[in-house]
Design a protein around this motif. Structure first.
Motif, PDB file in Angstrom:
ATOM      1  N   MET A  13       0.832  -1.195   0.000  1.00  0.00           N
ATOM      2  CA  MET A  13       0.000   0.000   0.000  1.00  0.00           C
ATOM      3  C   MET A  13       0.867   1.245   0.000  1.00  0.00           C
ATOM      4  SD  MET A  13      -3.496  -0.562   2.028  1.00  0.00           S
ATOM      5  CE  MET A  13      -3.829   1.074   1.520  1.00  0.00           C
ATOM      6  N   PRO A  14       0.431   2.321  -0.685  1.00  0.00           N
ATOM      7  CA  PRO A  14       1.216   3.554  -0.695  1.00  0.00           C
ATOM      8  C   PRO A  14       1.219   4.210   0.669  1.00  0.00           C
ATOM      9  CG  PRO A  14      -0.923   3.913  -1.720  1.00  0.00           C
ATOM     10  CD  PRO A  14      -0.813   2.440  -1.462  1.00  0.00           C
TER      11      PRO A  14
ATOM     12  N   ILE B   1       3.385  12.124   6.352  1.00  0.00           N
ATOM     13  CA  ILE B   1       2.128  11.898   7.067  1.00  0.00           C
ATOM     14  C   ILE B   1       2.361  11.022   8.292  1.00  0.00           C
ATOM     15  CG2 ILE B   1      -0.155  10.821   6.863  1.00  0.00           C
ATOM     16  CD1 ILE B   1      -0.192  11.704   3.971  1.00  0.00           C
ATOM     17  N   SER B   2       3.218  10.032   8.153  1.00  0.00           N
ATOM     18  CA  SER B   2       3.527   9.160   9.281  1.00  0.00           C
ATOM     19  C   SER B   2       4.143   9.948  10.419  1.00  0.00           C
ATOM     20  CB  SER B   2       4.469   8.044   8.820  1.00  0.00           C
ATOM     21  OG  SER B   2       4.757   7.165   9.875  1.00  0.00           O
TER      22      SER B   2
ATOM     23  N   SER C 140      -5.997   5.356  -4.852  1.00  0.00           N
ATOM     24  CA  SER C 140      -5.154   4.552  -3.967  1.00  0.00           C
ATOM     25  C   SER C 140      -4.207   5.431  -3.163  1.00  0.00           C
ATOM     26  CB  SER C 140      -4.348   3.536  -4.782  1.00  0.00           C
ATOM     27  OG  SER C 140      -5.195   2.644  -5.460  1.00  0.00           O
ATOM     28  N   VAL C 141      -3.649   6.446  -3.823  1.00  0.00           N
ATOM     29  CA  VAL C 141      -2.736   7.355  -3.129  1.00  0.00           C
ATOM     30  C   VAL C 141      -3.468   8.098  -2.016  1.00  0.00           C
ATOM     31  CG1 VAL C 141      -1.432   9.493  -3.392  1.00  0.00           C
ATOM     32  CG2 VAL C 141      -1.117   7.645  -5.024  1.00  0.00           C
ATOM     33  N   ILE C 142      -4.628   8.654  -2.357  1.00  0.00           N
ATOM     34  CA  ILE C 142      -5.388   9.406  -1.352  1.00  0.00           C
ATOM     35  C   ILE C 142      -5.846   8.482  -0.230  1.00  0.00           C
ATOM     36  CG2 ILE C 142      -7.461  10.793  -0.968  1.00  0.00           C
ATOM     37  CD1 ILE C 142      -7.199  11.760  -3.869  1.00  0.00           C
ATOM     38  N   GLY C 143      -6.319   7.283  -0.588  1.00  0.00           N
ATOM     39  CA  GLY C 143      -6.706   6.315   0.436  1.00  0.00           C
ATOM     40  C   GLY C 143      -5.534   5.906   1.303  1.00  0.00           C
ATOM     41  N   GLY C 144      -4.358   5.744   0.668  1.00  0.00           N
ATOM     42  CA  GLY C 144      -3.164   5.415   1.432  1.00  0.00           C
ATOM     43  C   GLY C 144      -2.805   6.490   2.426  1.00  0.00           C
ATOM     44  N   TRP C 145      -3.043   7.747   2.050  1.00  0.00           N
ATOM     45  CA  TRP C 145      -2.798   8.845   2.987  1.00  0.00           C
ATOM     46  C   TRP C 145      -3.667   8.715   4.234  1.00  0.00           C
ATOM     47  CZ3 TRP C 145      -2.510  14.093  -0.072  1.00  0.00           C
ATOM     48  CH2 TRP C 145      -1.324  14.136  -0.784  1.00  0.00           C
ATOM     49  N   PHE C 146      -4.951   8.537   4.020  1.00  0.00           N
ATOM     50  CA  PHE C 146      -5.869   8.467   5.158  1.00  0.00           C
ATOM     51  C   PHE C 146      -5.562   7.262   6.048  1.00  0.00           C
ATOM     52  CE2 PHE C 146      -8.438  11.297   2.479  1.00  0.00           C
ATOM     53  CZ  PHE C 146      -8.830  12.239   3.416  1.00  0.00           C
ATOM     54  N   ILE C 147      -5.255   6.134   5.422  1.00  0.00           N
ATOM     55  CA  ILE C 147      -4.943   4.941   6.211  1.00  0.00           C
ATOM     56  C   ILE C 147      -3.646   5.141   6.980  1.00  0.00           C
ATOM     57  CG2 ILE C 147      -4.381   2.486   6.072  1.00  0.00           C
ATOM     58  CD1 ILE C 147      -6.236   2.318   3.650  1.00  0.00           C
ATOM     59  N   THR C 148      -2.646   5.738   6.319  1.00  0.00           N
ATOM     60  CA  THR C 148      -1.384   6.029   7.001  1.00  0.00           C
ATOM     61  C   THR C 148      -1.615   6.952   8.183  1.00  0.00           C
ATOM     62  OG1 THR C 148      -0.145   5.793   4.943  1.00  0.00           O
ATOM     63  CG2 THR C 148       0.928   6.977   6.720  1.00  0.00           C
ATOM     64  N   ALA C 149      -2.423   7.980   7.979  1.00  0.00           N
ATOM     65  CA  ALA C 149      -2.686   8.940   9.052  1.00  0.00           C
ATOM     66  C   ALA C 149      -3.334   8.253  10.253  1.00  0.00           C
ATOM     67  CB  ALA C 149      -3.591  10.064   8.535  1.00  0.00           C
ATOM     68  N   GLY C 150      -4.392   7.498  10.018  1.00  0.00           N
ATOM     69  CA  GLY C 150      -5.072   6.827  11.115  1.00  0.00           C
ATOM     70  C   GLY C 150      -4.209   5.787  11.795  1.00  0.00           C
TER      71      GLY C 150
ATOM     72  N   SER D 239      -0.875   5.596  11.853  1.00  0.00           N
ATOM     73  CA  SER D 239       0.241   6.231  12.571  1.00  0.00           C
ATOM     74  C   SER D 239      -0.237   6.827  13.882  1.00  0.00           C
ATOM     75  CB  SER D 239       0.878   7.317  11.702  1.00  0.00           C
ATOM     76  OG  SER D 239       1.412   6.770  10.524  1.00  0.00           O
ATOM     77  N   PHE D 240      -1.379   7.490  13.855  1.00  0.00           N
ATOM     78  CA  PHE D 240      -1.919   8.103  15.071  1.00  0.00           C
ATOM     79  C   PHE D 240      -2.182   7.045  16.146  1.00  0.00           C
ATOM     80  CE2 PHE D 240      -5.279   9.556  17.835  1.00  0.00           C
ATOM     81  CZ  PHE D 240      -4.980  10.878  18.082  1.00  0.00           C
ATOM     82  N   LEU D 241      -2.911   6.003  15.765  1.00  0.00           N
ATOM     83  CA  LEU D 241      -3.289   4.980  16.745  1.00  0.00           C
ATOM     84  C   LEU D 241      -2.085   4.181  17.230  1.00  0.00           C
ATOM     85  CD1 LEU D 241      -6.580   3.649  15.102  1.00  0.00           C
ATOM     86  CD2 LEU D 241      -6.380   5.113  17.111  1.00  0.00           C
ATOM     87  N   LEU D 242      -1.222   3.783  16.308  1.00  0.00           N
ATOM     88  CA  LEU D 242      -0.079   2.955  16.688  1.00  0.00           C
ATOM     89  C   LEU D 242       0.889   3.726  17.579  1.00  0.00           C
ATOM     90  CD1 LEU D 242       1.227   0.193  16.331  1.00  0.00           C
ATOM     91  CD2 LEU D 242       2.445   1.089  14.344  1.00  0.00           C
ATOM     92  N   ALA D 243       1.189   4.973  17.217  1.00  0.00           N
ATOM     93  CA  ALA D 243       2.090   5.779  18.046  1.00  0.00           C
ATOM     94  C   ALA D 243       1.492   6.015  19.424  1.00  0.00           C
ATOM     95  CB  ALA D 243       2.391   7.112  17.352  1.00  0.00           C
ATOM     96  N   ALA D 244       0.186   6.234  19.483  1.00  0.00           N
ATOM     97  CA  ALA D 244      -0.469   6.454  20.781  1.00  0.00           C
ATOM     98  C   ALA D 244      -0.363   5.216  21.661  1.00  0.00           C
ATOM     99  CB  ALA D 244      -1.931   6.833  20.563  1.00  0.00           C
ATOM    100  N   VAL D 245      -0.634   4.044  21.087  1.00  0.00           N
ATOM    101  CA  VAL D 245      -0.578   2.793  21.854  1.00  0.00           C
ATOM    102  C   VAL D 245       0.847   2.499  22.304  1.00  0.00           C
ATOM    103  CG1 VAL D 245      -0.875   0.294  21.713  1.00  0.00           C
ATOM    104  CG2 VAL D 245      -2.627   1.811  20.768  1.00  0.00           C
ATOM    105  N   ILE D 246       1.815   2.626  21.383  1.00  0.00           N
ATOM    106  CA  ILE D 246       3.217   2.364  21.733  1.00  0.00           C
ATOM    107  C   ILE D 246       3.687   3.319  22.819  1.00  0.00           C
ATOM    108  CG2 ILE D 246       5.588   2.467  20.854  1.00  0.00           C
ATOM    109  CD1 ILE D 246       4.542   1.444  18.188  1.00  0.00           C
ATOM    110  N   CYS D 247       3.277   4.569  22.720  1.00  0.00           N
ATOM    111  CA  CYS D 247       3.666   5.564  23.716  1.00  0.00           C
ATOM    112  C   CYS D 247       3.140   5.185  25.108  1.00  0.00           C
ATOM    113  CB  CYS D 247       3.145   6.940  23.296  1.00  0.00           C
ATOM    114  SG  CYS D 247       3.836   8.302  24.251  1.00  0.00           S
ATOM    115  N   LEU D 248       1.898   4.718  25.172  1.00  0.00           N
ATOM    116  CA  LEU D 248       1.336   4.305  26.462  1.00  0.00           C
ATOM    117  C   LEU D 248       2.054   3.080  27.016  1.00  0.00           C
ATOM    118  CD1 LEU D 248      -2.499   4.761  25.776  1.00  0.00           C
ATOM    119  CD2 LEU D 248      -1.024   6.185  27.207  1.00  0.00           C
ATOM    120  N   VAL D 249       2.370   2.124  26.137  1.00  0.00           N
ATOM    121  CA  VAL D 249       3.100   0.929  26.586  1.00  0.00           C
ATOM    122  C   VAL D 249       4.465   1.316  27.131  1.00  0.00           C
ATOM    123  CG1 VAL D 249       4.143  -1.243  25.837  1.00  0.00           C
ATOM    124  CG2 VAL D 249       1.880  -0.603  25.001  1.00  0.00           C
TER     125      VAL D 249
END
Length: 749
Positions: free
Chosen positions: A106-107, A112-113, A464-474, A476-486
């Motif tokens: 996926m792009p 954005i990340s 696909s590019v635009i969809g990849g942006w939105f998926i990357t944004a969501g 990155s936000f969720l994963l960084a938040a979870v990792i930060c809490l851990v």
């Protein structure tokens, strides 16, 4: 305690170096492909211009480092422990996101990340702080206004890039046409003057003029005399371009090389923060803590120093620039930029990177209808005149391997570098990959490079590019938040665990990438060679070899999957069945891509041969598809049966099927060998033997039905029905094998 933070800082800096190599290897194609694709100069010359741009852009990028320091969070309210946790979480999340997205193809975007990773990690810590201390709120802890500006800039840039790329390209083509040398007597100097003035304004007057390395008096004078400087620059550059034109210098080549320098500089200035911004902010935080903590605990020392503008050492920036240049020069991807670049903007037909989607088909149909309605009200003579400006019969290419002409290359480079430099001047991180991509898409659309046969694929690419942006944004936000809490609650143990995880992820990703690229490059090289060969008879000979290899590969693949499935059923091996399921699902898209590629090549062979072999080509490809679909039909009930631990096949049934299994293996191996070698001496014998085995399968089915009818209980009904399905699909497998062998032979005759 300082030791663990020192280790984290060293690890962050190591990731920064790794990110520079990977990032430049991936993104160098953005500012190299226009010049190399249009064959504006030798590859070494293009690299020299790009290297100078990267070095200058890296040194001038210090202002962008503020994005990582206080662009998202307000560090005065965060402790050293909290800031380091945020920075470490962001880098770990970036590596994992890159690995995940590369694995599924996926792009994604490092810009954005970074932005959404910082936002997610900061948000998680801010939430904890507001819970502990109600006097704090998100407006105090997060720089929401600046963060919103960055997010809007990132997503709006895609529309601006596409629209400006389309508009400027359309105007340029109307002025110059594809035979640009015939229509550039005076207009070329004006075009060159405008391009040089625009680049000079954004790069030198705004970029270098606002640099902290420039004397304050000079900066003030430049800002106060912008209009005069622009007028002088336009006049001098226009006259200079006209003089060069009179001396038979190709002005578009000059603009392309200048644009390559500008885009490389814009890339380095804008994207450098993605790779080293967070690590250098972590280093500054660590140095501030060591120098001024005076024994204070990490969670008690507040990071007000990060509120100051970045004073990144020019040496660090120069080292980063040198690393980027070394990566660009030594990278195999950069050295083979045409072989690895996205072909979405080429002028001629070819393979498409993206497939089609229902949304893309709906959009294409809508604009086709709209275009017909608009064309109906435009006078015929105006339409004829416009069409004459887009006549490709007189197209001027630097050589026969050029993907497009210098006019398109110049427009793509100038517009891309201008947009990215605007973002850099306003300290707004943009995605250079997608800005360049969208400009190229817009310019190719204006250039009528999108035919009815390719439009739906290219619109899918945009989606696909635009969809990849939105998926990357969501993500990155969720994963960084979870990792930060851990990390926040896990302490040293969690930090060490994530270091190990990142290292393992990088090793795994590197191995998978090399394996994937080895296969892709082999297929791409063969396809490009066939598409670039001019002799139709030679194309036909190469296509025969390619189709033979494709058919034999899928024949071998089908046999391998059949044995995996039967082995999984007989021995109740769920691992074999899971592997078969993964392989069969993964085989669908490559087969569609190969079919489209070979169909495009078939259009380039001698006309009568193409007409005669077309039917057998499609029958062969249909047989490949049916082999895969039939095996999936066989696999699905077997996998469900074994997963649920239902009754296994009885030894009697296994013994009954063993001779059939051996016969199928012998027949398919013989069929694969004949297709692979192109020797069909035993062709009819294989077909006859396959019919005999199908008859034996019919006898087995009748015998199994008789057993089931004679049975007094239904305890074995489930496995008996499953066995009947295996016999039925085995018959179908042999039928598909026969069809494939027959089609392969007829195609080669």
């Amino acid at each position: 305690m300082e030791t663990i933070y020192f280790i984290i800082v060293v690890f962050l800096l190591s990731l920064a170096v790794f990110g520079l190599f990977v990032g430049v290897s991936n993104d160098a194609v953005n500012f190299l492909q226009s010049a190399v694709g249009a064959r504006a100069a030798k590859f070494r010359t293009v690299l020299i211009y790009a290297s100078l741009g990267v070095l200058l852009g890296a040194v001038m990028s210090t202002g962008m480092m503020d994005v990582a320091r206080h662009g998202i969070l307000t560090p005065v309210h965060y402790s050293f422990f909290e800031v380091m946790t945020i920075f470490f979480a962001v880098m770990v999340a970036n590596v994992i996101i890159l690995d995940m997205f590369n694995s599924v193809g996926m792009p994604t975007s490092s810009t954005i990340s970074l932005v959404f990773g910082l936002l997610g990690a900061s948000f998680s810590i801010a939430t904890l702080k507001t819970i502990v201390n109600p006097s704090l709120d998100y407006n105090m802890l997060l720089n929401s206004g600046q963060a919103l500006s960055m997010i809007i800039a990132i997503f709006v840039s895609v529309a601006f890039a596409f629209v400006f790329g389309w508009l400027i390209m359309w105007i340029s083509r109307m002025v110059f046409t594809f035979n640009y040398k015939k229509h550039s007597r005076y207009s070329i100097a004006i075009f060159g003057g405008i391009a040089f003035t625009a680049l000079s304004y954004f790069i030198f007057l705004k970029g270098v003029g606002n640099s902290p390395y420039m004397d304050a008096g000079i900066r003030t004078w430049i800002n106060g005399n912008i209009q005069l400087l622009l007028l002088i620059t336009f006049g001098c550059s226009t006259v200079f371009m006209e003089i060069l034109h009179l001396f038979k210098v190709n002005i578009f080549r000059v603009i392309v090389l200048m644009g390559t320098f500008a885009l490389a500089m814009a890339f380095a200035g804008n994207d450098l923060v993605n790779f080293i911004g967070v690590p250098l902010s972590g280093l500054d935080s660590y140095q501030d803590y060591v120098a001024h903590a005076n024994g204070a605990a990490p969670n008690a020392f507040m990071m007000s120093s990060l509120m100051e503008n970045a004073k990144t050492s020019p040496l660090y920036l120069l080292i980063a620039g040198v690393i980027m240049v070394v990566a660009m020069v030594t990278s195999k991807k950069a050295q083979n930029v045409i072989k690895t670049s996205v072909d979405l903007s080429r002028q001629d037909g070819g393979d498409e990177m993206f497939g089609s989607s229902s949304a893309a088909r709906a959009i294409v149909r809508f604009f086709q209808t709209t275009n017909k309605q608009i064309s109906a009200i435009i006078p015929a003579n105006i339409k004829h005149w416009i069409d004459s400006r887009f006549d490709k019969n007189g197209i001027i290419l630097e050589d026969e391997t050029a993907a497009f002409d210098l006019v398109r290359a110049a427009v793509t480079l100038v517009i891309s570098s201008m947009l990215i430099t605007i973002g850099t001047n306003y300290k707004l991180p943009l995605s250079t990959t997608y800005v360049t991509f969208m400009v190229a898409m817009g310019s190719s659309l204006a250039d009528r490079a999108w035919s009815r046969e390719s439009a739906v694929f290219r619109v899918t690419g945009v989606i696909s590019v635009i969809g990849g942006w939105f998926i990357t944004a969501g993500a990155s936000f969720l994963l960084a938040a979870v990792i930060c809490l851990v990390m926040y609650y896990g302490g040293i143990v969690a930090n060490i665990a994530f270091i190990v995880l990142v290292i393992a992820s990088l090793i795994r990703s590197s191995r998978k990438y090399k394996e994937k690229k080895a296969t892709e490059n082999r297929d791409k090289d063969v396809f490009r060679l066939m598409m670039r060969t001019r002799d139709p008879q030679l194309v036909w000979e190469m296509l025969q070899k390619q189709v033979r290899r494709t058919q034999s590969d899928y024949c071998k693949f089908a046999l391998e999957q059949f044995n995996l499935i039967i082995d999984g059923l007989e021995n109740e091996k769920t691992s074999s069945l899971r592997k078969a399921q993964r392989d069969l699902v993964a085989a669908k898209q490559p087969l569609k891509k190969v079919r489209r590629q070979e169909m495009l090549v078939l259009q380039r062979v001698p006309r009568m041969i193409a007409i005669e072999r077309n039917t057998w080509f499609h029958l062969g490809m249909n047989s490949n598809q049916q082999l895969i679909y039939g095996l999936r039909r066989m696999l699905e009930p077997i996998k469900e049966h074994v997963d649920n631990s239902f009754n296994p096949l009885s030894p009697e049934l296994i013994a009954d099927f063993l001779p059939i299994k051996r016969s199928i293996n012998e027949l398919m191996k013989a069929s694969c060998a004949q297709i692979e070698t192109g020797r069909y001496e035993n062709y009819r014998q294989i077909l006859a033997d396959a019919d005999n085995v199908k008859d034996e399968l019919s006898i087995l089915r009748k015998r199994q039905i008789d057993r089931m009818q004679d049975s007094e209980t239904n305890s074995q009904m489930q496995v008996n029905l499953l066995y009947l399905n295996v016999l039925q699909e085995s018959q179908q497998l042999l039928s598909n094998m026969r069809h494939q062998l027959r089609a392969a032979k007829k195609f080669m005759e």
